[in-house]
Motif scaffolding. Structure first.
Motif, PDB file in Angstrom:
ATOM      1  N   LEU A   1      47.431  36.742  51.256  1.00  0.00           N
ATOM      2  CA  LEU A   1      46.219  37.246  50.606  1.00  0.00           C
ATOM      3  C   LEU A   1      46.518  38.494  49.774  1.00  0.00           C
ATOM      4  N   SER A   2      47.433  39.325  50.243  1.00  0.00           N
ATOM      5  CA  SER A   2      47.831  40.504  49.461  1.00  0.00           C
ATOM      6  C   SER A   2      48.443  40.099  48.131  1.00  0.00           C
ATOM      7  N   GLY A   3      49.250  39.059  48.136  1.00  0.00           N
ATOM      8  CA  GLY A   3      49.848  38.561  46.900  1.00  0.00           C
ATOM      9  C   GLY A   3      48.802  38.023  45.937  1.00  0.00           C
ATOM     10  N   ILE A   4      47.801  37.333  46.464  1.00  0.00           N
ATOM     11  CA  ILE A   4      46.713  36.824  45.627  1.00  0.00           C
ATOM     12  C   ILE A   4      45.952  37.992  45.003  1.00  0.00           C
ATOM     13  N   CYS A   5      45.695  39.025  45.782  1.00  0.00           N
ATOM     14  CA  CYS A   5      45.020  40.217  45.241  1.00  0.00           C
ATOM     15  C   CYS A   5      45.859  40.858  44.144  1.00  0.00           C
ATOM     16  N   ALA A   6      47.163  40.909  44.333  1.00  0.00           N
ATOM     17  CA  ALA A   6      48.048  41.482  43.317  1.00  0.00           C
ATOM     18  C   ALA A   6      48.003  40.663  42.030  1.00  0.00           C
ATOM     19  N   LEU A   7      47.934  39.338  42.146  1.00  0.00           N
ATOM     20  CA  LEU A   7      47.820  38.493  40.957  1.00  0.00           C
ATOM     21  C   LEU A   7      46.511  38.754  40.213  1.00  0.00           C
ATOM     22  N   ILE A   8      45.428  38.923  40.950  1.00  0.00           N
ATOM     23  CA  ILE A   8      44.134  39.217  40.325  1.00  0.00           C
ATOM     24  C   ILE A   8      44.200  40.553  39.592  1.00  0.00           C
ATOM     25  N   LEU A   9      44.718  41.575  40.254  1.00  0.00           N
ATOM     26  CA  LEU A   9      44.829  42.894  39.608  1.00  0.00           C
ATOM     27  C   LEU A   9      45.724  42.844  38.381  1.00  0.00           C
ATOM     28  N   SER A  10      46.818  42.122  38.479  1.00  0.00           N
ATOM     29  CA  SER A  10      47.739  42.007  37.357  1.00  0.00           C
ATOM     30  C   SER A  10      47.066  41.348  36.159  1.00  0.00           C
ATOM     31  N   SER A  11      46.320  40.284  36.407  1.00  0.00           N
ATOM     32  CA  SER A  11      45.666  39.596  35.292  1.00  0.00           C
ATOM     33  C   SER A  11      44.599  40.479  34.659  1.00  0.00           C
TER      34      SER A  11
ATOM     35  N   ASN B   1      40.199  42.789  27.271  1.00  0.00           N
ATOM     36  CA  ASN B   1      38.822  42.347  27.014  1.00  0.00           C
ATOM     37  C   ASN B   1      38.114  41.860  28.271  1.00  0.00           C
ATOM     38  N   ASN B   2      38.697  42.130  29.408  1.00  0.00           N
ATOM     39  CA  ASN B   2      38.138  41.647  30.662  1.00  0.00           C
ATOM     40  C   ASN B   2      36.738  42.213  30.882  1.00  0.00           C
ATOM     41  N   LYS B   3      35.794  41.322  31.160  1.00  0.00           N
ATOM     42  CA  LYS B   3      34.394  41.729  31.315  1.00  0.00           C
ATOM     43  C   LYS B   3      33.983  41.885  32.775  1.00  0.00           C
ATOM     44  N   THR B   4      34.859  41.508  33.701  1.00  0.00           N
ATOM     45  CA  THR B   4      34.537  41.629  35.124  1.00  0.00           C
ATOM     46  C   THR B   4      35.473  42.640  35.770  1.00  0.00           C
ATOM     47  N   PRO B   5      34.966  43.796  36.148  1.00  0.00           N
ATOM     48  CA  PRO B   5      35.841  44.838  36.705  1.00  0.00           C
ATOM     49  C   PRO B   5      36.410  44.450  38.067  1.00  0.00           C
ATOM     50  N   CYS B   6      37.554  44.994  38.347  1.00  0.00           N
ATOM     51  CA  CYS B   6      38.163  44.833  39.664  1.00  0.00           C
ATOM     52  C   CYS B   6      38.870  46.143  39.983  1.00  0.00           C
ATOM     53  N   THR B   7      38.069  47.141  40.342  1.00  0.00           N
ATOM     54  CA  THR B   7      38.611  48.481  40.550  1.00  0.00           C
ATOM     55  C   THR B   7      38.445  48.992  41.971  1.00  0.00           C
TER      56      THR B   7
ATOM     57  N   GLU C   1      34.482  40.128  45.667  1.00  0.00           N
ATOM     58  CA  GLU C   1      33.692  39.250  44.797  1.00  0.00           C
ATOM     59  C   GLU C   1      34.586  38.290  44.021  1.00  0.00           C
ATOM     60  N   HIS C   2      35.726  38.769  43.534  1.00  0.00           N
ATOM     61  CA  HIS C   2      36.661  37.887  42.824  1.00  0.00           C
ATOM     62  C   HIS C   2      37.213  36.826  43.767  1.00  0.00           C
ATOM     63  N   LEU C   3      37.584  37.215  44.963  1.00  0.00           N
ATOM     64  CA  LEU C   3      38.121  36.259  45.927  1.00  0.00           C
ATOM     65  C   LEU C   3      37.076  35.220  46.314  1.00  0.00           C
ATOM     66  N   LYS C   4      35.840  35.643  46.460  1.00  0.00           N
ATOM     67  CA  LYS C   4      34.760  34.718  46.831  1.00  0.00           C
ATOM     68  C   LYS C   4      34.556  33.631  45.770  1.00  0.00           C
TER      69      LYS C   4
ATOM     70  N   LEU D   1      42.355  29.550  40.795  1.00  0.00           N
ATOM     71  CA  LEU D   1      42.346  30.921  40.296  1.00  0.00           C
ATOM     72  C   LEU D   1      43.302  31.083  39.118  1.00  0.00           C
ATOM     73  N   LEU D   2      44.503  30.553  39.241  1.00  0.00           N
ATOM     74  CA  LEU D   2      45.517  30.710  38.197  1.00  0.00           C
ATOM     75  C   LEU D   2      45.288  29.792  37.002  1.00  0.00           C
ATOM     76  N   ALA D   3      44.740  28.601  37.245  1.00  0.00           N
ATOM     77  CA  ALA D   3      44.619  27.616  36.184  1.00  0.00           C
ATOM     78  C   ALA D   3      43.573  27.958  35.125  1.00  0.00           C
ATOM     79  N   GLY D   4      42.376  28.316  35.551  1.00  0.00           N
ATOM     80  CA  GLY D   4      41.329  28.432  34.565  1.00  0.00           C
ATOM     81  C   GLY D   4      40.719  29.789  34.398  1.00  0.00           C
ATOM     82  N   SER D   5      41.168  30.745  35.158  1.00  0.00           N
ATOM     83  CA  SER D   5      40.390  31.967  35.186  1.00  0.00           C
ATOM     84  C   SER D   5      41.114  33.214  34.724  1.00  0.00           C
ATOM     85  N   ASN D   6      42.404  33.237  34.824  1.00  0.00           N
ATOM     86  CA  ASN D   6      43.152  34.478  34.614  1.00  0.00           C
ATOM     87  C   ASN D   6      42.648  35.583  35.520  1.00  0.00           C
ATOM     88  N   GLY D   7      42.137  35.222  36.693  1.00  0.00           N
ATOM     89  CA  GLY D   7      41.668  36.207  37.660  1.00  0.00           C
ATOM     90  C   GLY D   7      40.283  36.715  37.417  1.00  0.00           C
ATOM     91  N   ASN D   8      39.576  36.238  36.408  1.00  0.00           N
ATOM     92  CA  ASN D   8      38.225  36.725  36.095  1.00  0.00           C
ATOM     93  C   ASN D   8      37.179  36.079  36.974  1.00  0.00           C
TER      94      ASN D   8
END
Length: 102
Positions: free
Chosen positions: A41-51, A57-63, A70-73, A95-102
């Motif tokens: 799960l830590s690795g998945i979170c790191a991928l989200i933060l990286s993306s 232009n990311n419109k959904t914050p992850c700070t 919310e992103h994981l949900k 998550l990786l295919a269509g979203s780029n973590g958004n």
């Protein structure tokens, strides 16, 4: 798995049984244990933060923690009783295919 944590403190359920992991001499080994869930799960979170950091232009914050939840949900797959498994497991392929973590 019967040895896994359950209850109101569980937000997501990640695999931990019969995991193929790197082993000595370029081999793989099949192991089980709850200690596999946290780094997964830590690795998945790191991928989200990286993306998020790569997309100006990311419109959904992850700070913070709540925004990460919310992103994981968004990519959670219900795998049973929410009281035992939280929101379920995270569909990393989706998550990786269509979203780029958004």
């Amino acid at each position: 798995a019967p040895y896994s944590s359950r209850g109101v403190n569980v937000k997501f359920a990640m695999p931990g049984s019969d995991m193929y992991v790197p082993w000595l001499n370029n081999q793989f080994c099949k192991l089980s244990g709850t200690s596999f869930a946290c780094p997964m799960l830590s690795g998945i979170c790191a991928l989200i933060l990286s993306s998020h950091r790569m997309d100006p232009n990311n419109k959904t914050p992850c700070t913070n923690y709540l925004e990460m939840i919310e992103h994981l949900k968004k990519y959670a797959i219900n795998i049973g009783d929410q009281a035992s498994t939280g929101f379920g497991t995270v569909d990393l392929v989706k998550l990786l295919a269509g979203s780029n973590g958004n």
